[in-house]
Design a protein around this motif. Sequence first.
Motif, PDB file in Angstrom:
ATOM      1  N   SER A 124     -29.615  27.040  18.303  1.00 21.35           N
ATOM      2  CA  SER A 124     -28.574  27.421  17.337  1.00 21.35           C
ATOM      3  C   SER A 124     -27.404  26.473  17.561  1.00 21.35           C
ATOM      4  O   SER A 124     -27.246  25.918  18.658  1.00 21.35           O
ATOM      5  N   GLY A 176     -34.357  27.328  16.375  1.00 19.42           N
ATOM      6  CA  GLY A 176     -34.779  28.634  16.834  1.00 19.42           C
ATOM      7  C   GLY A 176     -35.384  28.558  18.233  1.00 19.42           C
ATOM      8  O   GLY A 176     -34.936  27.748  19.043  1.00 19.42           O
ATOM      9  N   GLY A 196     -31.558  30.302  15.702  1.00 19.97           N
ATOM     10  CA  GLY A 196     -31.839  29.563  14.481  1.00 19.97           C
ATOM     11  C   GLY A 196     -30.668  29.527  13.521  1.00 19.97           C
ATOM     12  O   GLY A 196     -30.843  29.203  12.346  1.00 19.97           O
ATOM     13  N   ASN A 216     -31.044  22.358   6.410  1.00 22.92           N
ATOM     14  CA  ASN A 216     -32.293  22.583   7.132  1.00 22.92           C
ATOM     15  C   ASN A 216     -33.423  21.974   6.303  1.00 22.92           C
ATOM     16  O   ASN A 216     -33.729  22.448   5.201  1.00 22.92           O
ATOM     17  N   ASN A 251     -37.419  22.631  10.866  1.00 21.41           N
ATOM     18  CA  ASN A 251     -36.506  23.649  11.370  1.00 21.41           C
ATOM     19  C   ASN A 251     -37.217  24.985  11.507  1.00 21.41           C
ATOM     20  O   ASN A 251     -38.291  25.202  10.947  1.00 21.41           O
ATOM     21  N   HIS A 252     -36.578  25.876  12.266  1.00 20.88           N
ATOM     22  CA  HIS A 252     -36.966  27.289  12.320  1.00 20.88           C
ATOM     23  C   HIS A 252     -35.694  28.103  12.153  1.00 20.88           C
ATOM     24  O   HIS A 252     -35.348  28.935  12.987  1.00 20.88           O
ATOM     25  N   SER A 253     -35.016  27.839  11.059  1.00 15.20           N
ATOM     26  CA  SER A 253     -33.737  28.480  10.785  1.00 15.20           C
ATOM     27  C   SER A 253     -33.928  29.958  10.453  1.00 15.20           C
ATOM     28  O   SER A 253     -34.906  30.342   9.803  1.00 15.20           O
TER      29      SER A 253
END
Length: 358
Positions: free
Chosen positions: A118, A140, A145, A167, A172-174
């Motif tokens: 983050s 994440g 995330g 993102n 990404n793993h937002s």
Amino acid sequence: MKLIVASTLILFSVSSIRAADAISVEAVALKNSAAIVWEGRSHETIDGLSIGGDVSIQLTNCSDIVISACDLRSIELSGCKRVSIYNCFIHDSARCGIQTYQTRQLLVQGCRLERVSSGVYAIESQQIQVIGNFARNMKGPFPRGQMTQFDHVTGAGNVIRGNHAINEYGQNHSEDVINIYMSAGAADSPILIENNYVAADPLRGNEGMSKSGSGIMLGDQGGAHEICRGNVVVSAGQVGIGVAGGTSITVEKNVIYGAKSDVSNNGLYAWNQSGKPCDHVSITGNRVRWLNQAGEDNSWWKGDGVRGLQMSDNHFADAGLPAGLPEPPSHAPMPPQLWSSAKSDSGAPIARVPWKLE
């Protein structure tokens, strides 16, 4: 190399704002350093360093610290006071870029936060200001995330303003780009989430992203005195902006657009999921167009448990979007509001940064 960019310079106090027509941006010649671990130190400056350790800087019970123009992996603060982090490049870590615990008066401005768990994660802290940063591809995994998450942040002077977050597809793993979790501002100084630009991939939107993440999430598991205004949310999650609980929550004059994708759901909602009282929620002056997975407009939804909901002058299924979307506040990866203090020979402010200028 120097660049000249237009900018607005924001000082620590929320009420102290001064504008400049242009800033001269200069790349710093960095010096390599071992990780910095300090306890109980004050009135120190960390400047122009490259630190490759995964916890690059760890400060405990420190005060009056400036961290500027550094290339870092992560910063951890515990029990600190009056810490300013300016124009740093914080990237490529499995940890949060900046994590605070029981810290007061933190300013993060003009930083690049990229490929970290983050960006800024503030826990049980006060007077946290996240201003004019650029964030890209939060990694994440859940429950991290976020570009910025306030977790039990309380009191006056808490601000998330003027940030630019992207993102990109498959990188990404937002979750929620901005999340306000069990946090409460003061009645005369609410938590401000304003003038941020949060977006997913410019071509593929939120395709393949989290089925639970949102652009901006307010009142998560309760909270109070939060104002979300003037933000632009472009396919930044399965939901644009959500009010999931809390009291005295205001959502006003935001622009929210979401294209159809495999996760797209709803543009703006108020639905108390906290199991606590939720009242005095105001939804005014927002422009929203959001297509769900079926390609149908789902711009607004009111769920259960919200008392005293006030709504006015909202434009749902706004046909002027996406053509009328505002432009991003900066060209990636330049942060929207670099910190500047020194002056050039011509009198223009100089912002010193630790990355190469294109």
